[in-house]
Design a protein around this motif. Structure first.
Motif, PDB file in Angstrom:
ATOM      1  N   ALA A 150       0.822  -1.212   0.000  1.00  0.00           N
ATOM      2  CA  ALA A 150       0.000   0.000   0.000  1.00  0.00           C
ATOM      3  C   ALA A 150       0.858   1.264   0.000  1.00  0.00           C
ATOM      4  O   ALA A 150       0.476   2.269  -0.584  1.00  0.00           O
ATOM      5  CB  ALA A 150      -0.937  -0.008   1.198  1.00  0.00           C
ATOM      6  N   LYS A 158      -4.652   2.811  -4.403  1.00  0.00           N
ATOM      7  CA  LYS A 158      -4.839   2.213  -3.074  1.00  0.00           C
ATOM      8  C   LYS A 158      -6.322   1.992  -2.787  1.00  0.00           C
ATOM      9  O   LYS A 158      -6.703   0.984  -2.194  1.00  0.00           O
ATOM     10  CB  LYS A 158      -4.223   3.119  -2.018  1.00  0.00           C
ATOM     11  CG  LYS A 158      -4.057   2.451  -0.665  1.00  0.00           C
ATOM     12  CD  LYS A 158      -3.494   3.393   0.377  1.00  0.00           C
ATOM     13  CE  LYS A 158      -2.144   3.892  -0.014  1.00  0.00           C
ATOM     14  NZ  LYS A 158      -1.526   4.733   1.022  1.00  0.00           N
ATOM     15  N   TYR A 162      -6.805  -1.707  -1.749  1.00  0.00           N
ATOM     16  CA  TYR A 162      -6.888  -1.842  -0.289  1.00  0.00           C
ATOM     17  C   TYR A 162      -8.130  -1.083   0.208  1.00  0.00           C
ATOM     18  O   TYR A 162      -8.009  -0.054   0.847  1.00  0.00           O
ATOM     19  CB  TYR A 162      -5.622  -1.271   0.380  1.00  0.00           C
ATOM     20  CG  TYR A 162      -4.406  -2.127   0.172  1.00  0.00           C
ATOM     21  CD1 TYR A 162      -4.155  -3.206   0.987  1.00  0.00           C
ATOM     22  CD2 TYR A 162      -3.504  -1.847  -0.848  1.00  0.00           C
ATOM     23  CE1 TYR A 162      -3.023  -4.000   0.806  1.00  0.00           C
ATOM     24  CE2 TYR A 162      -2.373  -2.623  -1.053  1.00  0.00           C
ATOM     25  CZ  TYR A 162      -2.145  -3.697  -0.214  1.00  0.00           C
ATOM     26  OH  TYR A 162      -1.030  -4.484  -0.405  1.00  0.00           O
TER      27      TYR A 162
END
Length: 163
Positions: A150, A158, A162
């Motif tokens: 990340a 990101k 994530y």
């Protein structure tokens, strides 16, 4: 003589006994493959990946939108990331000390495209090179793909990788 014969028989059968666990290991490896979800409605996506290997192993492959200073992500050896995008043309570039390479894709709604980054041999250091690829090539090159950390992703990337 009996001890020598027993040792010879054991040496001959040991490789066969040691391969008994191989199918289980292959099954675990198959489970470790990355699952790439479908793009969100109204969007397309690009999976960027970097092949592993000795050539340029210490170098990253920094991916940028053409004309922008902030990188989307850096790809280490054996890593990948997914970029969700609006449909339409989008150009990407990779930079290294010796060269810059670019690729333009037509991103289509509901489609997943693949882009491979390779580090080729250069004069002073490795040269980053990107090109179109396929899901089957991605799967063949990545037996155990790992998502980029990340910390090496832009906020845009990101958010997809994530959530």
């Amino acid at each position: 003589m009996k001890k020598l014969l027993a040792a010879a028989i054991f040496a001959g059968t040991a490789p066969i006994a040691m391969t008994a666990g191989v199918p289980a290991a292959l099954a675990q490896e198959a489970e470790a493959t990355a699952t790439i979800p479908a793009p969100p409605p109204g969007k397309g996506q690009v999976v960027f990946y970097r092949t592993g290997g000795i050539s340029g192993a210490a170098l990253g492959c920094a991916v940028f939108d053409v004309g922008k200073e902030d990188k989307l992500s850096s790809l280490g050896a054996g890593k990948y990331f997914v970029l969700v995008s609006d449909p339409g043309p989008r150009s990407f570039t990779v930079k290294s000390l010796e060269t810059k390479d670019a690729l333009t894709l037509e991103i289509e709604e509901g489609e997943t495209q693949y882009v491979r980054c390779k580090i080729k041999t250069g004069f002073m250091s490795g040269r980053a090179d990107i090109g179109p690829s396929t899901e089957s090539e991605f799967r063949a090159k990545h037996k155990n793909p790992k998502l980029v950390d990340a910390d090496d992703m832009s906020a845009e990337v990101k958010a997809t990788n994530y959530p």
